[in-house]
Design a protein around this motif. Structure first.
Motif, mmCIF file in Angstrom:
data_model
loop_
_atom_site.group_PDB
_atom_site.id
_atom_site.type_symbol
_atom_site.label_atom_id
_atom_site.label_comp_id
_atom_site.label_asym_id
_atom_site.label_seq_id
_atom_site.Cartn_x
_atom_site.Cartn_y
_atom_site.Cartn_z
ATOM 1 N N GLU A 1 -10.898 7.185 6.624
ATOM 2 C CA GLU A 1 -10.794 5.835 7.181
ATOM 3 C C GLU A 1 -9.346 5.371 7.227
ATOM 4 N N VAL B 1 0.860 -1.177 0.000
ATOM 5 C CA VAL B 1 0.000 0.000 0.000
ATOM 6 C C VAL B 1 0.901 1.233 0.000
ATOM 7 N N LEU C 1 -5.059 -4.829 -0.957
ATOM 8 C CA LEU C 1 -5.989 -4.292 -1.946
ATOM 9 C C LEU C 1 -7.201 -3.667 -1.267
ATOM 10 N N ALA C 2 -7.676 -4.280 -0.180
ATOM 11 C CA ALA C 2 -8.813 -3.712 0.549
ATOM 12 C C ALA C 2 -8.441 -2.391 1.223
ATOM 13 N N THR C 3 -7.220 -2.301 1.738
ATOM 14 C CA THR C 3 -6.776 -1.060 2.393
ATOM 15 C C THR C 3 -6.788 0.110 1.418
ATOM 16 N N ARG D 1 1.353 -5.655 3.128
ATOM 17 C CA ARG D 1 0.262 -6.377 3.754
ATOM 18 C C ARG D 1 0.015 -7.685 2.997
ATOM 19 N N GLU E 1 -6.900 4.544 10.491
ATOM 20 C CA GLU E 1 -6.243 3.243 10.626
ATOM 21 C C GLU E 1 -4.740 3.400 10.805
ATOM 22 N N GLN F 1 -8.778 0.675 -0.835
ATOM 23 C CA GLN F 1 -10.140 1.094 -1.142
ATOM 24 C C GLN F 1 -10.760 1.941 -0.036
ATOM 25 N N LEU F 2 -10.046 2.094 1.074
ATOM 26 C CA LEU F 2 -10.570 2.915 2.166
ATOM 27 C C LEU F 2 -10.634 4.385 1.759
ATOM 28 N N HIS G 1 -1.952 -10.017 0.491
ATOM 29 C CA HIS G 1 -2.469 -9.552 -0.796
ATOM 30 C C HIS G 1 -3.872 -8.962 -0.679
ATOM 31 N N ASP G 2 -4.813 -9.702 -0.126
ATOM 32 C CA ASP G 2 -6.198 -9.238 -0.064
ATOM 33 C C ASP G 2 -6.349 -8.038 0.862
ATOM 34 N N ALA G 3 -5.637 -8.064 1.997
ATOM 35 C CA ALA G 3 -5.726 -6.937 2.933
ATOM 36 C C ALA G 3 -5.162 -5.665 2.315
#
Length: 417
Positions: A251, A196, A242-244, A236, A255, A246-247, A238-240
């Protein structure tokens, strides 16, 4: 109907990004007949980019030789020191530090390197390419075919244009078309991680320090930018990751401050984040018949220590020096022995760096109690033993005697003397 026009140059560079642009500038300034194929439309501005490159001392020397560094220095933040911290597990934390004082042979006041934002770098290189009117630019265009014969190499563009050259350089990135069409294979693997990237406004002064903390999930780094800003690189899963990305900014800000505020102080998010998956990819060869590769077309390495673009700049400097020698000796620019010499020169450094970054990431991104004592010892010794610390500083800043001449500070005139 597509056109069938054919145009000739000495050297055709495919890929108009950072590596391809710098190489084209250097070769054109040295009097080579250069053409450049760029898939991007040069009339469109670069989009804001939350990534930044840590370009080391030797890399800036290459950019200066190309006339790019001078455009960037006012907007680059000098790197004065580098820190690595590890507090995983139950043992006491350890850290490693080195800085400009560990470069005894360096020029007084010269930093380890400097941080520059990616969009600023790309724009400066594009501007410099446009200033070099002898560079024939084909953009926006993509390559659809490539072939060689005894007379040269030919590249076909999507509109049917055929470009013929003595040597084709693949500078077209990790998914290099030239690499694939010339039959050069790759090996590699996924890390199942994503980085990220965020541009931050910092509250605490950073003092030009690049700081990194190892965690189970992967490193968390804050790298210095101008105006007391920072570039965040957060490894992070991989999935976390990509999700981060999108915040929303509020937000993400909440975090980051919750997780890391005690390390770097209050942070404000200035640009939308992005996330990119991590993958190691190494070309089996750097050269083929009438082909040479540079930069990400050769390798995609773990960005743990920011060595990717710096490795590419060393490729560029080595290839430029090799081609100048070929011209001086009256050899073909695609001479096999000369290209093999370029490959030998750059292959070990690239592979060794890639595997070293891979090993460090795997060793430090966990809290395995069996590894923890060795990690703490490695960091402590690396900081406490003067010769080792100085060697690490020289390696990290590309300030070593066996590197290409441009990396060591030679001028273009020195290469033709």
């Amino acid at each position: 109907m597509p056109t069938t026009r054919s145009e000739k140059s000495e050297i055709l560079i495919v890929g108009g990004g950072s590596s391809g642009g710098v190489l084209a500038i250097l070769l054109a300034e040295l009097g080579f007949d250069v053409a450049l194929v760029d898939a991007r439309d040069p009339s469109l501005p670069f989009q804001p980019d939350s990534r930044a490159f840590a370009i080391v001392r030797g890399g800036w020397r290459v950019l200066n030789a190309a006339g790019v560094g001078q455009k960037l220095h006012p907007r680059a933040e000098p790197l004065m020191s580098m820190e690595a911290h590890d507090s995983n597990g139950i043992l006491p934390a350890a850290a490693s530090f080195f800085g400009v004082d560990d470069l005894p042979d360096g020029a007084p006041g010269e930093a380890l390197g400097a941080m520059i934002e990616v969009d600023l770098l790309n724009q400066a290189i594009r501007d410099r390419v446009q200033e070099c009117q002898s560079i024939k630019v084909y953009a926006p265009h993509t390559v659809t075919a490539f072939e060689t014969d005894r007379g040269g190499a030919s590249v076909t563009l999507e509109d049917g244009t055929k470009l013929v050259a003595d040597l084709v350089v693949g500078a077209d990135g990790v998914g290099s078309t030239i690499r694939e069409l010339s039959g050069i294979h790759t090996t590699g693997w996924s890390y199942d991680q994503a980085v990220v990237a965020v541009t931050l406004q910092l509250d605490w002064p950073h003092h030009g320090a690049a700081r990194q903390w190892f965690q189970d999930e992967g490193p968390f780094a804050v790298l210095p930018l101008t105006e007391n800003r920072g570039n965040l690189a957060w490894f992070r899963s991989h999935d976390a990751g990509l999700a981060t990305a999108q915040l929303s900014r509020p937000e993400l800000e909440a975090e980051l401050n919750h997780r890391f505020g005690h390390l770097v102080g209050p942070m404000k998010v200035l640009r939308d984040p992005l996330a990119y998956p991590l993958r190691l990819k190494l070309a089996d060869r750097l050269v083929s018949d009438r082909v040479a590769l540079v930069g990400d077309a050769v390798r995609r390495v773990n960005p743990l220590a920011g060595q990717g673009f710096n490795l590419g700049l060393k490729d560029i400097a080595a290839l430029v020096e090799t081609l100048c020698e070929s011209r001086r000796l009256g050899l073909s620019l695609a001479d096999g022995a000369q290209l093999d010499a370029y490959q030998r020169w750059r292959r070990f450094d690239g592979v060794a760096t890639a595997l070293a970054m891979d090993g460090i990431n795997r060793a430090f991104s966990n809290s395995n109690p069996l590894l923890t004592p060795f990690k703490r010892l490695a960091l402590s010794v690396g900081s406490a033993v003067d010769p080792l610390r100085q060697a690490l500083a020289r390696q990290a800043s590309a300030d070593q005697p066996d590197l290409p001449a441009l990396v060591r500070g030679a001028s273009l005139q020195d290469l033709v003397a």
